[in-house]
Design an enzyme around this catalytic site. Sequence first.
Site, short mmCIF file in Angstrom:
data_model
loop_
_atom_site.label_atom_id
_atom_site.label_comp_id
_atom_site.label_asym_id
_atom_site.label_seq_id
_atom_site.Cartn_x
_atom_site.Cartn_y
_atom_site.Cartn_z
CD1 TRP A 267 73.42 -32.37 -46.61
CD2 TRP A 267 72.29 -33.69 -47.99
NE1 TRP A 267 74.41 -33.08 -46.28
CE2 TRP A 267 74.08 -34.02 -47.27
CE3 TRP A 267 72.07 -34.71 -49.72
CZ2 TRP A 267 74.34 -35.46 -48.13
CZ3 TRP A 267 72.41 -35.47 -49.42
CH2 TRP A 267 73.92 -36.25 -48.47
CG ASP B 245 81.95 -15.63 -50.33
OD1 ASP B 245 81.17 -16.34 -49.15
OD2 ASP B 245 81.91 -16.65 -52.17
CD1 TRP B 246 83.30 -19.43 -52.91
CD2 TRP B 246 85.12 -20.47 -53.31
NE1 TRP B 246 83.75 -21.10 -51.95
CE2 TRP B 246 84.93 -21.65 -52.57
CE3 TRP B 246 86.62 -20.84 -54.08
CZ2 TRP B 246 85.41 -22.89 -52.36
CZ3 TRP B 246 87.04 -21.78 -53.97
CH2 TRP B 246 86.51 -23.39 -53.20
CG HIS C 44 79.09 -13.66 -46.06
ND1 HIS C 44 79.99 -13.43 -46.13
CD2 HIS C 44 79.29 -14.12 -47.32
CE1 HIS C 44 80.97 -14.66 -46.81
NE2 HIS C 44 80.14 -14.64 -47.79
CG ASP D 116 80.25 -12.31 -43.26
OD1 ASP D 116 79.61 -13.39 -42.28
OD2 ASP D 116 81.35 -12.38 -43.27
#
Length: 298
Positions: free
Chosen positions: A170, A124-125, A278, A249
Amino acid sequence: MKVLRTPDEAFAGIDDFPFAPHYAEIADRQDGTALRVHYVDEGPRDGPVVLMMHGEPSWCYLYRHMIGPVAAAGFRVLAPDLIGFGKSDKPAAKSDYSYARHIAWMRSWLEQLDLKNITLVCQDWGSLIGLRLVAEMPERFSGVVLSNGGLPEGGPAPRAFAIWRAFSKWSPLFPIGKIVSAGTARGLSQAEIAAYDAPFPDSRYKAGARIFPSFVPFENNVAVPDQKRAWQVFDQWTKPFLCCFADQDKITRGGESRFIGRVPGTAGQNHRTLRGGHFIQEDDPQGFVECVLEVAGK
């Protein structure tokens, strides 16, 4: 910048993370703000370094099933919490974060510890930041093990990611523990969900987690030129580079195709598919550990 620090008592109820905390103080390179980075440091101090980097919206707790086995194999395992996550400090405003700032923060930490002979383990990041660190300081790294991540350099965002990006921006609710659980194949226990929620006592602490997806450099993101420069390094990278993506994933499945064959160091590696979602560290930690030991032991 205003900086928040999660109280230690928020982590007191976690009973499956037996690692002593370590801290380093870095200075933000833009305004000089002092920031505390938390990290796990296990195994022999003179052993080859394995750097385990987490992503969004987790913390180094994600690697709890992997740290011990890799350290027991003779490696020095370091697992930091990114700024904004875990036990590390958390700038309070979304505007305090940027992709470039995250890289600078982790570079300052890595240079302060003067880490060398590093095998990067990332997802991931952890890959978006970790791979950029490799590209900026290739002499400090000896190999890469990549799962469920990448180094985007523009182009359209995958539909699943675009939905996640909109949700993070959001949605009035952002239940981090449940988000991580939904990203696993096995599902997490209530205690594990609580452990992922622990760094974020209330919404004020979630600015970093909320803004992260907006920084992924798809489309015409400001970071695309920097990504392309990083790829120039990986186009010449001959050290071991192993891909072990997950089979379930929806966001990154098939992402290994962007590396295998393009990065010279992927040649001859035992690339494989791990079983899970993931957050593969939760679903197939043993398989991930086997990949790490394969590369770090070379």
